[in-house]
Design a protein around this motif. Structure first.
Motif, PDB file in Angstrom:
ATOM      1  N   PRO A  53      -0.513   1.161  -8.805  1.00 34.28           N
ATOM      2  CA  PRO A  53       0.289   2.375  -8.555  1.00 34.28           C
ATOM      3  C   PRO A  53       1.708   2.076  -8.091  1.00 34.28           C
ATOM      4  O   PRO A  53       2.634   2.837  -8.389  1.00 34.28           O
ATOM      5  CB  PRO A  53      -0.515   3.097  -7.462  1.00 34.28           C
ATOM      6  CG  PRO A  53      -1.900   2.557  -7.560  1.00 34.28           C
ATOM      7  CD  PRO A  53      -1.763   1.150  -8.018  1.00 34.28           C
ATOM      8  N   GLN A  54       1.890   0.957  -7.395  1.00 30.46           N
ATOM      9  CA  GLN A  54       3.211   0.611  -6.865  1.00 30.46           C
ATOM     10  C   GLN A  54       4.256   0.465  -7.981  1.00 30.46           C
ATOM     11  O   GLN A  54       5.435   0.723  -7.768  1.00 30.46           O
ATOM     12  CB  GLN A  54       3.108  -0.704  -6.090  1.00 30.46           C
ATOM     13  CG  GLN A  54       4.384  -1.171  -5.418  1.00 30.46           C
ATOM     14  CD  GLN A  54       4.865  -0.239  -4.334  1.00 30.46           C
ATOM     15  OE1 GLN A  54       5.864   0.457  -4.511  1.00 30.46           O
ATOM     16  NE2 GLN A  54       4.157  -0.196  -3.212  1.00 30.46           N
ATOM     17  N   LYS A  92       0.817  -1.212   0.000  1.00 28.55           N
ATOM     18  CA  LYS A  92       0.000   0.000   0.000  1.00 28.55           C
ATOM     19  C   LYS A  92       0.854   1.268   0.000  1.00 28.55           C
ATOM     20  O   LYS A  92       0.489   2.288  -0.595  1.00 28.55           O
ATOM     21  CB  LYS A  92      -0.936  -0.012   1.209  1.00 28.55           C
ATOM     22  CG  LYS A  92      -2.013  -1.100   1.113  1.00 28.55           C
ATOM     23  CD  LYS A  92      -2.921  -1.096   2.326  1.00 28.55           C
ATOM     24  CE  LYS A  92      -4.094  -2.060   2.136  1.00 28.55           C
ATOM     25  NZ  LYS A  92      -3.647  -3.433   1.889  1.00 28.55           N
ATOM     26  N   THR A  93       1.999   1.224   0.665  1.00 26.92           N
ATOM     27  CA  THR A  93       2.913   2.365   0.682  1.00 26.92           C
ATOM     28  C   THR A  93       3.905   2.211  -0.460  1.00 26.92           C
ATOM     29  O   THR A  93       4.547   1.157  -0.594  1.00 26.92           O
ATOM     30  CB  THR A  93       3.677   2.449   2.014  1.00 26.92           C
ATOM     31  OG1 THR A  93       2.728   2.519   3.074  1.00 26.92           O
ATOM     32  CG2 THR A  93       4.583   3.665   2.049  1.00 26.92           C
ATOM     33  N   VAL A  94       4.022   3.229  -1.300  1.00 26.01           N
ATOM     34  CA  VAL A  94       4.898   3.132  -2.470  1.00 26.01           C
ATOM     35  C   VAL A  94       6.355   3.016  -2.032  1.00 26.01           C
ATOM     36  O   VAL A  94       6.852   3.824  -1.235  1.00 26.01           O
ATOM     37  CB  VAL A  94       4.699   4.345  -3.399  1.00 26.01           C
ATOM     38  CG1 VAL A  94       5.722   4.325  -4.529  1.00 26.01           C
ATOM     39  CG2 VAL A  94       3.283   4.349  -3.971  1.00 26.01           C
ATOM     40  N   VAL A  95       7.021   1.996  -2.540  1.00 25.72           N
ATOM     41  CA  VAL A  95       8.438   1.783  -2.254  1.00 25.72           C
ATOM     42  C   VAL A  95       9.251   2.649  -3.209  1.00 25.72           C
ATOM     43  O   VAL A  95       9.026   2.601  -4.428  1.00 25.72           O
ATOM     44  CB  VAL A  95       8.811   0.297  -2.434  1.00 25.72           C
ATOM     45  CG1 VAL A  95      10.299   0.078  -2.188  1.00 25.72           C
ATOM     46  CG2 VAL A  95       7.967  -0.584  -1.503  1.00 25.72           C
ATOM     47  N   PRO A  96      10.178   3.474  -2.714  1.00 23.27           N
ATOM     48  CA  PRO A  96      10.961   4.342  -3.603  1.00 23.27           C
ATOM     49  C   PRO A  96      11.703   3.549  -4.675  1.00 23.27           C
ATOM     50  O   PRO A  96      12.167   2.432  -4.427  1.00 23.27           O
ATOM     51  CB  PRO A  96      11.947   5.028  -2.643  1.00 23.27           C
ATOM     52  CG  PRO A  96      11.289   4.956  -1.303  1.00 23.27           C
ATOM     53  CD  PRO A  96      10.532   3.665  -1.293  1.00 23.27           C
ATOM     54  N   VAL A  97      11.808   4.135  -5.848  1.00 24.35           N
ATOM     55  CA  VAL A  97      12.412   3.433  -6.976  1.00 24.35           C
ATOM     56  C   VAL A  97      13.857   3.045  -6.690  1.00 24.35           C
ATOM     57  O   VAL A  97      14.326   1.981  -7.116  1.00 24.35           O
ATOM     58  CB  VAL A  97      12.297   4.281  -8.268  1.00 24.35           C
ATOM     59  CG1 VAL A  97      13.140   5.552  -8.186  1.00 24.35           C
ATOM     60  CG2 VAL A  97      12.686   3.457  -9.495  1.00 24.35           C
ATOM     61  N   GLU A  98      14.572   3.881  -5.920  1.00 26.88           N
ATOM     62  CA  GLU A  98      15.963   3.542  -5.626  1.00 26.88           C
ATOM     63  C   GLU A  98      16.062   2.313  -4.707  1.00 26.88           C
ATOM     64  O   GLU A  98      17.030   1.541  -4.792  1.00 26.88           O
ATOM     65  CB  GLU A  98      16.697   4.734  -5.008  1.00 26.88           C
ATOM     66  CG  GLU A  98      16.106   5.286  -3.729  1.00 26.88           C
ATOM     67  CD  GLU A  98      15.066   6.363  -3.964  1.00 26.88           C
ATOM     68  OE1 GLU A  98      14.761   7.102  -2.999  1.00 26.88           O
ATOM     69  OE2 GLU A  98      14.559   6.478  -5.112  1.00 26.88           O
ATOM     70  N   VAL A  99      15.048   2.119  -3.858  1.00 21.92           N
ATOM     71  CA  VAL A  99      15.027   0.922  -3.005  1.00 21.92           C
ATOM     72  C   VAL A  99      14.768  -0.319  -3.861  1.00 21.92           C
ATOM     73  O   VAL A  99      15.398  -1.363  -3.673  1.00 21.92           O
ATOM     74  CB  VAL A  99      13.963   1.069  -1.903  1.00 21.92           C
ATOM     75  CG1 VAL A  99      13.790  -0.242  -1.129  1.00 21.92           C
ATOM     76  CG2 VAL A  99      14.339   2.194  -0.955  1.00 21.92           C
ATOM     77  N   LYS A 139      12.931  -1.908   5.310  1.00 21.77           N
ATOM     78  CA  LYS A 139      12.413  -0.823   4.471  1.00 21.77           C
ATOM     79  C   LYS A 139      10.882  -0.777   4.507  1.00 21.77           C
ATOM     80  O   LYS A 139      10.280   0.299   4.419  1.00 21.77           O
ATOM     81  CB  LYS A 139      12.894  -0.985   3.022  1.00 21.77           C
ATOM     82  CG  LYS A 139      14.399  -0.879   2.834  1.00 21.77           C
ATOM     83  CD  LYS A 139      14.901   0.522   3.135  1.00 21.77           C
ATOM     84  CE  LYS A 139      16.391   0.654   2.857  1.00 21.77           C
ATOM     85  NZ  LYS A 139      16.902   2.002   3.214  1.00 21.77           N
ATOM     86  N   LEU A 140      10.264  -1.962   4.612  1.00 22.44           N
ATOM     87  CA  LEU A 140       8.801  -2.034   4.620  1.00 22.44           C
ATOM     88  C   LEU A 140       8.228  -1.846   6.024  1.00 22.44           C
ATOM     89  O   LEU A 140       7.018  -1.687   6.186  1.00 22.44           O
ATOM     90  CB  LEU A 140       8.339  -3.382   4.052  1.00 22.44           C
ATOM     91  CG  LEU A 140       8.678  -3.647   2.579  1.00 22.44           C
ATOM     92  CD1 LEU A 140       8.295  -5.064   2.185  1.00 22.44           C
ATOM     93  CD2 LEU A 140       8.008  -2.628   1.659  1.00 22.44           C
ATOM     94  N   GLY A 141       9.097  -1.916   7.017  1.00 27.49           N
ATOM     95  CA  GLY A 141       8.656  -1.659   8.380  1.00 27.49           C
ATOM     96  C   GLY A 141       7.928  -2.799   9.052  1.00 27.49           C
ATOM     97  O   GLY A 141       7.098  -2.588   9.945  1.00 27.49           O
ATOM     98  N   ARG A 142       8.230  -4.037   8.624  1.00 30.10           N
ATOM     99  CA  ARG A 142       7.597  -5.185   9.287  1.00 30.10           C
ATOM    100  C   ARG A 142       8.492  -6.417   9.110  1.00 30.10           C
ATOM    101  O   ARG A 142       9.332  -6.463   8.220  1.00 30.10           O
ATOM    102  CB  ARG A 142       6.223  -5.444   8.696  1.00 30.10           C
ATOM    103  CG  ARG A 142       6.226  -5.819   7.234  1.00 30.10           C
ATOM    104  CD  ARG A 142       4.816  -6.214   6.792  1.00 30.10           C
ATOM    105  NE  ARG A 142       4.815  -6.692   5.427  1.00 30.10           N
ATOM    106  CZ  ARG A 142       4.733  -5.906   4.358  1.00 30.10           C
ATOM    107  NH1 ARG A 142       4.651  -4.590   4.508  1.00 30.10           N
ATOM    108  NH2 ARG A 142       4.730  -6.412   3.144  1.00 30.10           N
TER     109      ARG A 142
END
Length: 304
Positions: A62-63, A27-34, A289-292
């Motif tokens: 959207p991701q 649901k949260t867009v992961v930055p392209v550099e990641v 990075k995803l926080g889980r």
């Protein structure tokens, strides 16, 4: 410790889908550099097939709206394949512009899912795919076909193996070099896996043209994979850290984790080319990075 087992392949190909299938439902867009670093780390871990992204319309996923930017940033290395999912001819145009050499299309084994996901009937989906496959082949690209809902469908229930084989045969005849049989909602069992593969073989599709893509909703992904290997399948889709789920099954726990697959393969003495320690470190990094925490049991076991 590993003990070679009769009736199993000596080596398999791990078809890593974490960067595309694993991340697409976040649901949260992961930055392209990641994402680019994720793919680089997976390459460093020895994986040679890395499905990078999808050229589906950003409105629907959207991701993955940054697909072109990602491929431009990516250090695409010799000897590593970076397939891209394309939904239609417009997606193929974008893939060709990006210099992609291997694409995948996403077909359905059931009428209901074809209508809901592709806005086509089961039969009409082939009319949509035919020009994509023909053009891609003409440009020298390899085309893989995902066959989704190949084991169960949340609206239709269990899917007859012969129906899956009939869909797969049409895709092979169209020019697809490989079929990935998808247990999209994770309801398959080892006996069911054998039945679907046997039906494909009976329809004239060799096991060398088959791959398997299991979700672990009911805890069957590894058992199903082992059953497929015993049937002669040598390509297995997996997602680093067990990333991914299914938007059509609320309880779906995601794809088979690459680390869990590698742990099993090592125990069976089956070569795969991956560095388990590097994979675990990569998945732990992405989980941060995803926080889980990572869903992968092996990642959790080895990463404390």
């Amino acid at each position: 410790m590993h003990v070679p087992t009769d009736g199993l392949p000596d080596r398999i190909t791990v078809y890593e889908v974490g960067a595309r299938d694993g991340l697409q439902n976040e649901k949260t867009v992961v930055p392209v550099e990641v994402k680019a670093e994720f793919l680089d780390r997976l390459a460093d871990a020895g994986l040679a097939t890395l499905e990078a992204t999808s050229f589906v319309h950003p409105k629907w996923v959207p991701q993955l709206a940054d697909a072109a930017d990602l491929l431009e940033r990516l250090d695409r290395r010799d000897g590593i394949d970076y397939p891209v999912l394309v939904p239609n001819e417009r997606g193929l145009d974008r893939a060709l512009d990006a210099g992609v050499r291997h694409i995948a299309i996403f077909a359905s084994a059931t009428e209901t899912f074809a209508r809901k996901n592709l806005n086509r009937t089961l039969d009409e989906q082939f009319t949509m795919f035919a020009p994509v496959v023909k053009r891609a082949r003409g440009e020298g690209l390899r085309v893989r076909a995902y066959v989704s809902m190949a084991f169960g469908d949340p609206w239709e229930g269990a899917v007859p193996p012969a129906q899956v084989a009939a869909v797969g045969k049409r895709l092979v005849e169209m020019g697809c070099w490989q079929l990935s049989l998808g247990d999209t909602v994770g309801t398959g069992t080892p006996g069911h896996a054998e039945a679907v593969i046997d039906a494909c073989v009976a329809a004239g599709i060799g096991t060398d043209a088959l791959a398997v893509h299991f979700h672990d909703t009911y805890g069957q992904a590894l058992a199903n994979t082992l059953a497929a290997l015993r049937c002669g399948v040598t390509t297995v889709d997996a997602s680093a850290g067990g990333l991914g789920g299914c938007p059509y099954a609320a309880s779906a726990t995601g794809n088979l984790a690459t680390e869990d697959l590698v742990w099993m393969l090592d125990g069976l003495g089956i070569a795969h080319g991956a560095d388990l320690e590097a994979l675990v470190a990569t998945s732990a990094w992405m989980a941060g990075k995803l926080g889980r925490p990572s869903p992968s049991r092996v990642v959790r076991a080895l990463n404390g």
